[in-house]
Design a protein around this motif. Structure first.
Motif, PDB file in Angstrom:
ATOM      1  N   VAL A 232       0.832  -1.205   0.000  1.00 11.55           N
ATOM      2  CA  VAL A 232       0.000   0.000   0.000  1.00 11.55           C
ATOM      3  C   VAL A 232       0.863   1.251   0.000  1.00 11.55           C
ATOM      4  CG1 VAL A 232      -1.667   1.337   1.341  1.00 11.55           C
ATOM      5  CG2 VAL A 232      -1.986  -1.123   1.070  1.00 11.55           C
ATOM      6  N   ARG A 233       1.922   1.234   0.768  1.00 12.66           N
ATOM      7  CA  ARG A 233       2.782   2.423   0.813  1.00 12.66           C
ATOM      8  C   ARG A 233       3.548   2.614  -0.491  1.00 12.66           C
ATOM      9  NH1 ARG A 233       4.553   2.181   7.216  1.00 12.66           N
ATOM     10  NH2 ARG A 233       2.671   3.236   7.952  1.00 12.66           N
ATOM     11  N   GLU A 234       3.874   1.517  -1.166  1.00 17.62           N
ATOM     12  CA  GLU A 234       4.504   1.624  -2.482  1.00 17.62           C
ATOM     13  C   GLU A 234       3.510   2.225  -3.477  1.00 17.62           C
ATOM     14  OE1 GLU A 234       7.090   1.636  -5.536  1.00 17.62           O
ATOM     15  OE2 GLU A 234       7.531   1.301  -3.423  1.00 17.62           O
ATOM     16  N   GLU A 235       2.262   1.823  -3.384  1.00 14.94           N
ATOM     17  CA  GLU A 235       1.225   2.406  -4.243  1.00 14.94           C
ATOM     18  C   GLU A 235       1.082   3.900  -3.962  1.00 14.94           C
ATOM     19  OE1 GLU A 235      -2.258   0.152  -3.423  1.00 14.94           O
ATOM     20  OE2 GLU A 235      -1.449  -1.709  -4.286  1.00 14.94           O
ATOM     21  N   ASP A 236       1.099   4.280  -2.690  1.00 14.06           N
ATOM     22  CA  ASP A 236       1.011   5.693  -2.326  1.00 14.06           C
ATOM     23  C   ASP A 236       2.180   6.475  -2.897  1.00 14.06           C
ATOM     24  OD1 ASP A 236      -1.305   5.259  -0.960  1.00 14.06           O
ATOM     25  OD2 ASP A 236      -0.397   5.264   1.040  1.00 14.06           O
ATOM     26  N   SER A 237       3.373   5.877  -2.817  1.00 13.60           N
ATOM     27  CA  SER A 237       4.563   6.538  -3.321  1.00 13.60           C
ATOM     28  C   SER A 237       4.473   6.754  -4.826  1.00 13.60           C
ATOM     29  CB  SER A 237       5.805   5.707  -2.968  1.00 13.60           C
ATOM     30  OG  SER A 237       6.967   6.328  -3.449  1.00 13.60           O
ATOM     31  N   ARG A 238       3.989   5.738  -5.571  1.00 16.60           N
ATOM     32  CA  ARG A 238       3.841   5.878  -7.018  1.00 16.60           C
ATOM     33  C   ARG A 238       2.810   6.949  -7.360  1.00 16.60           C
ATOM     34  NH1 ARG A 238       4.095   0.129  -7.078  1.00 16.60           N
ATOM     35  NH2 ARG A 238       1.823   0.006  -7.306  1.00 16.60           N
ATOM     36  N   LEU A 239       1.728   6.983  -6.576  1.00 14.49           N
ATOM     37  CA  LEU A 239       0.691   7.979  -6.811  1.00 14.49           C
ATOM     38  C   LEU A 239       1.231   9.388  -6.587  1.00 14.49           C
ATOM     39  CD1 LEU A 239      -2.255   8.732  -7.378  1.00 14.49           C
ATOM     40  CD2 LEU A 239      -2.740   8.371  -4.937  1.00 14.49           C
ATOM     41  N   GLN A 240       2.005   9.565  -5.525  1.00  9.72           N
ATOM     42  CA  GLN A 240       2.574  10.880  -5.241  1.00  9.72           C
ATOM     43  C   GLN A 240       3.531  11.321  -6.346  1.00  9.72           C
ATOM     44  OE1 GLN A 240       4.290  10.426  -1.353  1.00  9.72           O
ATOM     45  NE2 GLN A 240       2.294  10.222  -0.351  1.00  9.72           N
ATOM     46  N   ARG A 241       4.323  10.372  -6.886  1.00  8.68           N
ATOM     47  CA  ARG A 241       5.230  10.716  -7.988  1.00  8.68           C
ATOM     48  C   ARG A 241       4.439  11.125  -9.225  1.00  8.68           C
ATOM     49  NH1 ARG A 241       8.156   6.128  -6.124  1.00  8.68           N
ATOM     50  NH2 ARG A 241       7.343   4.846  -7.816  1.00  8.68           N
ATOM     51  N   SER A 242       3.348  10.419  -9.502  1.00  6.61           N
ATOM     52  CA  SER A 242       2.519  10.758 -10.655  1.00  6.61           C
ATOM     53  C   SER A 242       1.901  12.132 -10.503  1.00  6.61           C
ATOM     54  CB  SER A 242       1.400   9.707 -10.833  1.00  6.61           C
ATOM     55  OG  SER A 242       1.949   8.442 -11.077  1.00  6.61           O
ATOM     56  N   LEU A 243       1.418  12.435  -9.305  1.00  7.42           N
ATOM     57  CA  LEU A 243       0.811  13.738  -9.059  1.00  7.42           C
ATOM     58  C   LEU A 243       1.836  14.860  -9.217  1.00  7.42           C
ATOM     59  CD1 LEU A 243      -1.490  12.899  -6.014  1.00  7.42           C
ATOM     60  CD2 LEU A 243      -2.211  13.431  -8.346  1.00  7.42           C
ATOM     61  N   ARG A 244       3.071  14.601  -8.778  1.00  4.06           N
ATOM     62  CA  ARG A 244       4.123  15.623  -8.919  1.00  4.06           C
ATOM     63  C   ARG A 244       4.419  15.869 -10.399  1.00  4.06           C
ATOM     64  NH1 ARG A 244       6.425  13.114  -4.293  1.00  4.06           N
ATOM     65  NH2 ARG A 244       7.815  11.867  -5.606  1.00  4.06           N
ATOM     66  N   ARG A 245       4.454  14.772 -11.199  1.00  6.64           N
ATOM     67  CA  ARG A 245       4.710  14.922 -12.634  1.00  6.64           C
ATOM     68  C   ARG A 245       3.589  15.696 -13.313  1.00  6.64           C
ATOM     69  NH1 ARG A 245       6.796   9.555 -12.232  1.00  6.64           N
ATOM     70  NH2 ARG A 245       4.790   8.682 -12.914  1.00  6.64           N
ATOM     71  N   LEU A 246       2.345  15.384 -12.929  1.00  3.98           N
ATOM     72  CA  LEU A 246       1.204  16.103 -13.505  1.00  3.98           C
ATOM     73  C   LEU A 246       1.258  17.581 -13.154  1.00  3.98           C
ATOM     74  CD1 LEU A 246      -1.695  13.573 -12.839  1.00  3.98           C
ATOM     75  CD2 LEU A 246      -0.836  14.287 -15.068  1.00  3.98           C
ATOM     76  N   LYS A 247       1.663  17.862 -11.906  1.00  5.73           N
ATOM     77  CA  LYS A 247       1.715  19.258 -11.478  1.00  5.73           C
ATOM     78  C   LYS A 247       2.787  20.004 -12.258  1.00  5.73           C
ATOM     79  CE  LYS A 247       1.766  22.040  -7.273  1.00  5.73           C
ATOM     80  NZ  LYS A 247       1.862  22.034  -5.801  1.00  5.73           N
ATOM     81  N   ARG A 248       3.919  19.356 -12.523  1.00  2.00           N
ATOM     82  CA  ARG A 248       4.986  20.010 -13.285  1.00  2.00           C
ATOM     83  C   ARG A 248       4.550  20.261 -14.723  1.00  2.00           C
ATOM     84  NH1 ARG A 248       8.465  16.358 -10.526  1.00  2.00           N
ATOM     85  NH2 ARG A 248       8.507  15.013 -12.364  1.00  2.00           N
TER      86      ARG A 248
END
Length: 250
Positions: A232-248
């Motif tokens: 679950v925490r790995e999934e959270d980490s991937r989601l956070q990376r995706s959100l950061r990329r989208l924001k950039r």
């Protein structure tokens, strides 16, 4: 040949030692009210003044607390030796949750082993009662409290006072760890059901008095919890990376 006089122990000291042993073994639990002096004196077959003196000595040692007009209680704070600052640090540090799971692997596996080996029929009935409370509890807080009581029942059944008091001292940390684990399990389909099945397997191994199977069941359960936690925490980490990329990319 001269013989030295053998001093008989005072009755109050004998009573005090007996009550201390009951506290140590968990027969008298934190916050529990002692029976009235008259009842205790009859139970121990001693005079009330001797009993009162024993209670006063235990008050002085910080084990009992007398409330004006309200009776005598086992102190609530007896098992808070690892509490407050360390508990707060562990509760707020994610890595400590993994450390605690490793610690639980070692201690709960051994408690389960000795509970299967030494548990009395009364212990087995108590553990069965506690698992029913786990399965009927509603909400994460109520469930986590019930689960901690379930593991405490196993610790009591191990008849090892060091293990029991370790669990009692760590109750706030264990409660937080279990609550966090339940939150993670709720995010995976069927994970809560699988965890309940593991606890049932642990109970079954203890009740049929199979120490090796009990330890294995405990370890299997905690390994599953760790597996879900990591996933679950790995999934959270991937989601956070995706959100950061989208924001950039905005």
């Amino acid at each position: 040949m001269a013989y030295s006089k053998i001093n008989q122990p005072k009755i109050s000291d004998v009573i005090m030692q007996h009550l201390e042993r009951m506290i140590l073994e968990g027969s008298l639990q934190p916050g529990q009210k002692l029976p009235a002096e008259r009842e205790l004196a009859i139970q121990f077959e001693v005079s009330r003044p001797s009993l009162r003196e024993a209670i006063q000595k235990l008050e002085a040692k910080g084990l009992l607390l007398r409330r004006q007009g309200g009776g005598t209680y086992v102190k609530e704070q007896l098992w808070q030796s690892l509490a407050d600052p360390i508990v707060e640090l562990m509760q707020n540090d994610r890595e400590s949750q993994y450390d605690l799971l490793e610690f639980r692997h070692a201690t709960e596996g051994m408690m389960a082993y000795f509970a299967a080996l030494r548990g009395t029929d009364a212990d087995m009935q108590h553990i069965k009662k506690m698992i029913l409370e786990v399965e009927t509890a509603k909400g994460i807080d109520a469930q986590s409290q019930a689960i901690v009581r379930f593991y405490r029942a196993i610790a009591e059944a191990s008849h090892n006072v060091a293990m029991l008091h370790l669990v009692l001292s760590l109750t706030p940390v264990l409660h937080n760890n279990v609550a966090e684990n339940l939150e993670l399990l709720s995010r995976r389909e069927d994970a809560s059901t699988i965890a309940n099945d593991h606890r049932r397997a642990l109970l079954a191994a203890i009740v049929r008095r199979d120490p090796d199977a009990a330890r294995e069941a405990s370890n299997e359960h905690l390994s599953y919890i760790e597996e879900v936690m990591l996933a679950v925490r790995e999934e959270d980490s991937r989601l956070q990376r995706s959100l950061r990329r989208l924001k950039r990319g905005e």
